[in-house]
Scaffold this active site. Structure first.
Site, PDB file in Angstrom:
ATOM      1  N   GLU A  72       0.913  -1.064  -0.048  1.00  0.00           N
ATOM      2  CA  GLU A  72       0.037  -0.247  -0.049  1.00  0.00           C
ATOM      3  C   GLU A  72       0.904   1.204   0.044  1.00  0.00           C
ATOM      4  O   GLU A  72       1.885   1.385   0.963  1.00  0.00           O
ATOM      5  CB  GLU A  72      -0.905  -0.008   1.341  1.00  0.00           C
ATOM      6  CG  GLU A  72      -2.064   1.104   1.323  1.00  0.00           C
ATOM      7  CD  GLU A  72      -2.799   1.201   2.336  1.00  0.00           C
ATOM      8  OE1 GLU A  72      -3.514   2.240   2.701  1.00  0.00           O
ATOM      9  OE2 GLU A  72      -2.702   0.350   3.202  1.00  0.00           O
ATOM     10  N   ARG A 307       5.903 -13.147   9.540  1.00  0.00           N
ATOM     11  CA  ARG A 307       6.298 -12.059   9.406  1.00  0.00           C
ATOM     12  C   ARG A 307       7.773 -11.878   9.920  1.00  0.00           C
ATOM     13  O   ARG A 307       8.239 -12.649  10.884  1.00  0.00           O
ATOM     14  CB  ARG A 307       5.450 -10.582   9.668  1.00  0.00           C
ATOM     15  CG  ARG A 307       5.288 -10.721  11.220  1.00  0.00           C
ATOM     16  CD  ARG A 307       4.700  -9.511  11.720  1.00  0.00           C
ATOM     17  NE  ARG A 307       5.222  -8.288  11.227  1.00  0.00           N
ATOM     18  CZ  ARG A 307       4.987  -7.125  11.469  1.00  0.00           C
ATOM     19  NH1 ARG A 307       3.891  -6.755  11.431  1.00  0.00           N
ATOM     20  NH2 ARG A 307       5.624  -5.978  11.338  1.00  0.00           N
ATOM     21  N   LYS A 317       4.946  -0.137   9.834  1.00  0.00           N
ATOM     22  CA  LYS A 317       4.936   1.161   9.369  1.00  0.00           C
ATOM     23  C   LYS A 317       4.378   2.365   9.761  1.00  0.00           C
ATOM     24  O   LYS A 317       4.537   3.515   9.938  1.00  0.00           O
ATOM     25  CB  LYS A 317       4.272   0.911   7.730  1.00  0.00           C
ATOM     26  CG  LYS A 317       4.504   1.911   6.643  1.00  0.00           C
ATOM     27  CD  LYS A 317       3.459   1.939   5.581  1.00  0.00           C
ATOM     28  CE  LYS A 317       3.863   0.586   4.939  1.00  0.00           C
ATOM     29  NZ  LYS A 317       3.167   0.654   3.563  1.00  0.00           N
TER      30      LYS A 317
END
Length: 399
Positions: A72, A307, A317
């Site tokens: 994104e 992850r 983020k």
């Protein structure tokens, strides 16, 4: 006088074999099984993303597999994204496939062209390329908004979606929890005709933001809360960096993501473990749209991996953005930041990050990687390329 110490650029045969050998993992085993069975051998590729009719006109897909890296564009990429880039592009390279770079730009309020450009630069710097015959540009989810709207109308007409006018708080309460099933919305029994009329009114801007949402009609008693009639479209008046003010309704990520994969003929949709609970909806949506002949079969499949957790490093983020906005650091490329631009400025090389991604591997269980592993990969790559020299700055005459 400086006497350079030669550093050989040629590794021994055994070292070369060890370097080129790829450690197996569950994703490679899945891909190899699919290739052996010919799971996706019948696929066609229309030369660009498209619906079932578009791909049916194409030739046999020259790519054995198709993966994707779908960030994104709401911030700069960090070390965790570097792992995903190396994984997805690396698998496509190793299995004669193609990896798509796609911007998941379905949230107009947080996205910016600055982040789009930074992502393109980061992927290229890491040494990967997404170009393929007939197309050298990255894809954007916003280019598929027309099809997503069409898919939403089909779900309404088929009785698989309805417009809900409950408040967010009412929906939250009626969804239930892990120990209590949900309660049907009072608007769930509307006819497809009524739902379609209201959805088109949503599209035409006749209602305020948050006044209603479009929900999939699945099972309010499902033990998986994500299957309890999830929202798939909401009203959001915001200027989009790509589509401008064309839309005042936007698809939810969980609805958009499977459709993007299917339009691009992705075979293996690889994401992190937090999306594992969303996989049943992914499969449900694919099945419904294939039933309606909107999407080609076989559909993509989602697979999850753990992850990256790196000691002493923040890989959120949102938290990294807060450091930037609060001026705790000089910017996204501050050398103290674990962003790709920050690591690059600190002196890390693309080869070091690729080696790091290969060395830590891929698993389905969460674990922590010591920061020294990353530093060791940098030292190892510099060992083969850094020039060395000896010098006596203040020589002492012995004779």
């Amino acid at each position: 006088m400086t006497i350079p110490t030669p550093v050989s650029s040629k590794a021994s045969p055994s070292a070369a074999i060890a370097e080129n050998a790829k450690a197996s993992n569950f994703l490679r085993q899945i891909i190899e099984t699919d290739l052996e069975k010919g799971t996706y051998a019948s696929r066609c590729w229309g030369g660009s993303p498209g619906d079932a009719a578009h791909h049916a006109k194409g030739q046999s897909d020259p790519a054995k597999i198709r993966t994707r890296f779908p960030p994104e564009p709401n911030g700069y990429l960090h070390i965790g994204h570097a792992k995903s880039i190396c994984l997805n592009f690396g698998l496509a390279r190793d299995y004669v496939g193609v990896c798509h770079l796609r911007f998941d730009d379905t949230n107009p309020e947080k996205e910016d062209t600055e982040y789009v450009n930074s992502i393109i630069d980061a992927v290229k710097w890491l040494g990967f390329d997404w170009s393929q015959p007939g197309n050298s540009l990255p894809y954007q989810a916003s280019d598929y908004f027309d099809f997503m709207y069409r898919a939403a109308e089909y779900l309404i007409e088929a009785g698989h979606a309805y417009v809900d006018e409950q408040t967010p708080e009412q929906m939250r309460v009626n969804r239930g929890d892990f120990g209590k099933p949900g309660i049907d919305s009072p608007y769930r029994s509307r006819t497809p005709t009524d739902n379609l009329a209201r959805f088109r009114q949503m599209r035409d801007g006749l209602y305020e933001d948050g006044a209603m949402v479009l929900r999939a009609k699945i099972d309010m008693g499902s033990p998986n809360i994500n299957m309890r009639d999830p929202a798939i479209y909401r009203i959001r008046r915001a200027t989009h960096h790509n589509t401008g003010d064309k839309w005042c309704i936007y698809p939810m990520y969980t609805f958009a993501h499977p459709i993007e994969d299917a339009l691009e003929q992705i075979t293996h949709s690889i994401c992190t473990l937090e999306f594992e609970d969303q996989r049943p909806f992914y499969d449900w949506l694919m099945a419904r749209l294939i039933e309606g002949a909107l999407l080609a079969s076989p559909p993509p499949r989602q697979y999850e991996f753990a992850r990256l957790n790196l000691t002493y490093v923040i890989t959120s983020k949102r938290k990294l953005a807060q450091l930037v906005y609060d001026h705790k650091v000089s910017g996204w490329d501050d050398p103290r930041m674990p962003t790709i631009v920050g690591l690059r400025r600190r002196g890390y090389t693309p080869e070091a990050l690729q080696l790091f991604a290969e060395r830590i591997g891929v698993t389905k269980s969460d674990s922590w990687i010591d920061y020294s592993t990353l530093e060791g990969c940098l030292r190892e790559t510099l060992e083969r390329s850094a020039h060395r020299g000896f010098a006596v700055l203040n020589p002492v005459k012995l004779v």
